[in-house]
Design a protein around this motif. Structure first.
Motif, PDB file in Angstrom:
ATOM      1  N   ARG A  62       0.821  -1.205   0.000  1.00  0.00           N
ATOM      2  CA  ARG A  62       0.000   0.000   0.000  1.00  0.00           C
ATOM      3  C   ARG A  62       0.857   1.259   0.000  1.00  0.00           C
ATOM      4  NH1 ARG A  62      -2.951  -0.281   5.005  1.00  0.00           N
ATOM      5  NH2 ARG A  62      -2.147  -2.362   5.473  1.00  0.00           N
ATOM      6  N   ALA A  63       1.994   1.194   0.670  1.00  0.00           N
ATOM      7  CA  ALA A  63       2.867   2.368   0.755  1.00  0.00           C
ATOM      8  C   ALA A  63       3.449   2.728  -0.609  1.00  0.00           C
ATOM      9  CB  ALA A  63       3.978   2.120   1.766  1.00  0.00           C
ATOM     10  N   TRP A  64       4.014   1.721  -1.317  1.00  0.00           N
ATOM     11  CA  TRP A  64       4.649   2.074  -2.593  1.00  0.00           C
ATOM     12  C   TRP A  64       3.644   2.247  -3.716  1.00  0.00           C
ATOM     13  CZ3 TRP A  64       3.868  -1.060  -6.749  1.00  0.00           C
ATOM     14  CH2 TRP A  64       3.702  -2.435  -6.575  1.00  0.00           C
ATOM     15  N   GLN A  65       2.458   1.650  -3.579  1.00  0.00           N
ATOM     16  CA  GLN A  65       1.497   1.688  -4.669  1.00  0.00           C
ATOM     17  C   GLN A  65       0.585   2.916  -4.621  1.00  0.00           C
ATOM     18  OE1 GLN A  65      -1.286  -1.719  -5.020  1.00  0.00           O
ATOM     19  NE2 GLN A  65      -0.311  -2.065  -6.984  1.00  0.00           N
ATOM     20  N   ALA A  66       0.413   3.524  -3.470  1.00  0.00           N
ATOM     21  CA  ALA A  66      -0.476   4.685  -3.353  1.00  0.00           C
ATOM     22  C   ALA A  66       0.015   5.820  -4.242  1.00  0.00           C
ATOM     23  CB  ALA A  66      -0.548   5.144  -1.904  1.00  0.00           C
ATOM     24  N   ALA A 101       5.209  -1.301 -10.220  1.00  0.00           N
ATOM     25  CA  ALA A 101       6.381  -0.980  -9.398  1.00  0.00           C
ATOM     26  C   ALA A 101       7.215   0.109 -10.064  1.00  0.00           C
ATOM     27  CB  ALA A 101       7.219  -2.234  -9.168  1.00  0.00           C
ATOM     28  N   GLY A 102       7.328   0.038 -11.389  1.00  0.00           N
ATOM     29  CA  GLY A 102       8.062   1.070 -12.106  1.00  0.00           C
ATOM     30  C   GLY A 102       7.440   2.438 -11.939  1.00  0.00           C
ATOM     31  N   TYR A 103       6.106   2.510 -11.931  1.00  0.00           N
ATOM     32  CA  TYR A 103       5.432   3.791 -11.749  1.00  0.00           C
ATOM     33  C   TYR A 103       5.773   4.396 -10.391  1.00  0.00           C
ATOM     34  CZ  TYR A 103       2.443   1.936 -15.489  1.00  0.00           C
ATOM     35  OH  TYR A 103       1.968   1.379 -16.640  1.00  0.00           O
ATOM     36  N   SER A 104       5.910   3.542  -9.377  1.00  0.00           N
ATOM     37  CA  SER A 104       6.239   4.055  -8.058  1.00  0.00           C
ATOM     38  C   SER A 104       7.594   4.753  -8.079  1.00  0.00           C
ATOM     39  CB  SER A 104       6.238   2.923  -7.032  1.00  0.00           C
ATOM     40  OG  SER A 104       6.404   3.430  -5.722  1.00  0.00           O
ATOM     41  N   PHE A 105       8.568   4.144  -8.749  1.00  0.00           N
ATOM     42  CA  PHE A 105       9.874   4.785  -8.901  1.00  0.00           C
ATOM     43  C   PHE A 105       9.730   6.090  -9.678  1.00  0.00           C
ATOM     44  CE2 PHE A 105      11.317   0.726  -7.517  1.00  0.00           C
ATOM     45  CZ  PHE A 105      12.646   0.832  -7.156  1.00  0.00           C
ATOM     46  N   PRO A 141      10.723 -13.234 -14.082  1.00  0.00           N
ATOM     47  CA  PRO A 141      11.020 -13.348 -15.515  1.00  0.00           C
ATOM     48  C   PRO A 141      11.664 -12.076 -16.063  1.00  0.00           C
ATOM     49  CG  PRO A 141       8.839 -14.211 -15.059  1.00  0.00           C
ATOM     50  CD  PRO A 141       9.313 -13.568 -13.787  1.00  0.00           C
ATOM     51  N   ALA A 142      12.616 -12.255 -16.964  1.00  0.00           N
ATOM     52  CA  ALA A 142      13.382 -11.118 -17.465  1.00  0.00           C
ATOM     53  C   ALA A 142      12.496 -10.071 -18.124  1.00  0.00           C
ATOM     54  CB  ALA A 142      14.448 -11.604 -18.447  1.00  0.00           C
ATOM     55  N   HIS A 143      11.472 -10.512 -18.874  1.00  0.00           N
ATOM     56  CA  HIS A 143      10.652  -9.506 -19.551  1.00  0.00           C
ATOM     57  C   HIS A 143       9.859  -8.659 -18.561  1.00  0.00           C
ATOM     58  CE1 HIS A 143       7.892 -13.004 -19.324  1.00  0.00           C
ATOM     59  NE2 HIS A 143       6.938 -12.100 -19.231  1.00  0.00           N
ATOM     60  N   GLN A 144       9.562  -9.200 -17.378  1.00  0.00           N
ATOM     61  CA  GLN A 144       8.890  -8.404 -16.359  1.00  0.00           C
ATOM     62  C   GLN A 144       9.857  -7.409 -15.720  1.00  0.00           C
ATOM     63  OE1 GLN A 144       6.683 -10.729 -13.514  1.00  0.00           O
ATOM     64  NE2 GLN A 144       5.614 -11.897 -15.090  1.00  0.00           N
ATOM     65  N   VAL A 145      11.093  -7.835 -15.490  1.00  0.00           N
ATOM     66  CA  VAL A 145      12.099  -6.914 -14.959  1.00  0.00           C
ATOM     67  C   VAL A 145      12.343  -5.785 -15.959  1.00  0.00           C
ATOM     68  CG1 VAL A 145      14.469  -6.685 -14.121  1.00  0.00           C
ATOM     69  CG2 VAL A 145      13.177  -8.776 -13.637  1.00  0.00           C
ATOM     70  N   PHE A 146      12.378  -6.132 -17.254  1.00  0.00           N
ATOM     71  CA  PHE A 146      12.565  -5.131 -18.301  1.00  0.00           C
ATOM     72  C   PHE A 146      11.477  -4.061 -18.224  1.00  0.00           C
ATOM     73  CE2 PHE A 146      11.487  -3.565 -22.527  1.00  0.00           C
ATOM     74  CZ  PHE A 146      12.715  -3.098 -22.986  1.00  0.00           C
ATOM     75  N   VAL A 147      10.231  -4.475 -18.127  1.00  0.00           N
ATOM     76  CA  VAL A 147       9.113  -3.524 -18.069  1.00  0.00           C
ATOM     77  C   VAL A 147       9.239  -2.641 -16.840  1.00  0.00           C
ATOM     78  CG1 VAL A 147       6.620  -3.322 -17.770  1.00  0.00           C
ATOM     79  CG2 VAL A 147       7.548  -4.962 -19.416  1.00  0.00           C
ATOM     80  N   MET A 148       9.555  -3.245 -15.705  1.00  0.00           N
ATOM     81  CA  MET A 148       9.679  -2.459 -14.485  1.00  0.00           C
ATOM     82  C   MET A 148      10.786  -1.419 -14.627  1.00  0.00           C
ATOM     83  SD  MET A 148      11.566  -1.987 -11.556  1.00  0.00           S
ATOM     84  CE  MET A 148      11.223  -1.151 -10.041  1.00  0.00           C
TER      85      MET A 148
END
Length: 255
Positions: A62-66, A101-105, A141-148
């Motif tokens: 909840r903290a990182w996603q808000a 997760a990428g959006y949070s960054f 999976p690598a493609h998920q890390v790539f997207v993030m």
């Protein structure tokens, strides 16, 4: 080489340790607040203002996603060591996909932080990406890390460049998996993930990804023995309109 000695794993471990040291003692702003009905209790909010207290997984999410913190960057710095560790271990929950997760960054605008804060974040992202391509025991999976990483940084360039450098069997396999995962949406003129941060240009990102797949990736898929069907579907990205869907290798996708 023993897996424990894997260089990418050592690099990632050092990057996580550096995050823990760099952001030790960080807290949310004393006046930070959020909706008690929709986010959490005052007691939970107080934990974000208390340094070095481990958050239970749902509170961490909840903290990182808000999206409505007064100072998202401060909240991100508070949770970053635990957040990064959870990401690498595959313990985060994504409502819409790894881009969350990428959006949070991105919302935290980490690239504008002082160098001594931004540098460890950049190294973590690069270390995790390299590990996902080369470590046979990588969890996510690598493609998920790539997207993030792409959404966290707002660019594809460094992540595609690293993929071009990593040409071993595992990296080739991850490329085929990514192409197979992405081809449906790309043939429908969509990006295979949701762009939610307003500063990121979805069409520009899609065009860059397609160009890379038609260039470097297509040649590499041929050289690594990817299936003929997959190679044709990537080739079709270079065709438009009737030429694409009347091609004998069109996969009969419905959109």
């Amino acid at each position: 080489m023993h897996l424990a000695d894997h260089p990418a794993r050592r690099r990632l471990s050092a990057a996580l340790d550096n995050l823990a040291v760099t952001f030790h003692g960080m807290t949310a702003r004393p006046d930070e607040h959020n909706c008690e009905c929709h986010w959490g209790s005052p007691e939970e909010l107080s934990l974000l203002k208390t340094p070095n207290v481990e958050l239970e997984p749902d509170l961490l999410r909840r903290a990182w996603q808000a999206t409505d913190w007064t100072d998202h960057a401060a909240v991100l710095r508070r949770v970053l060591p635990q957040f990064a560790t959870a990401l690498v271990a595959g313990r985060t929950e994504h409502w819409f996909g790894p881009e969350d997760a990428g959006y949070s960054f991105a919302r935290g605008r980490w690239q504008q932080w002082p160098h001594h804060h931004a540098r460890p974040v950049r190294e973590f992202l690069h270390a995790w990406w390299a590990q996902s391509l080369t470590d046979p025991e990588a969890i996510v999976p690598a493609h998920q890390v790539f997207v993030m990483c792409a959404e966290a940084s707002g660019t594809l360039r460094p992540w595609l460049a690293e993929w071009e450098k990593q040409t071993g069997y595992l990296s080739d396999r991850h490329l085929a998996e990514a192409a197979a995962t992405w081809e449906y949406e790309l043939l429908g003129e969509s990006l295979p993930w949701r762009v939610g941060w307003y500063e990121h240009d979805e069409e520009e990102i899609r065009a860059e990804l397609v160009a890379w797949l038609l260039g470097h990736a297509a040649a590499r898929l041929r050289a690594s023995g990817a299936s003929a069907d997959l190679q044709h579907r990537i080739r079709l990205l270079g065709l438009t309109g009737e030429d694409r869907w009347t091609d004998p290798h069109w996969p009969s996708h419905r959109y």
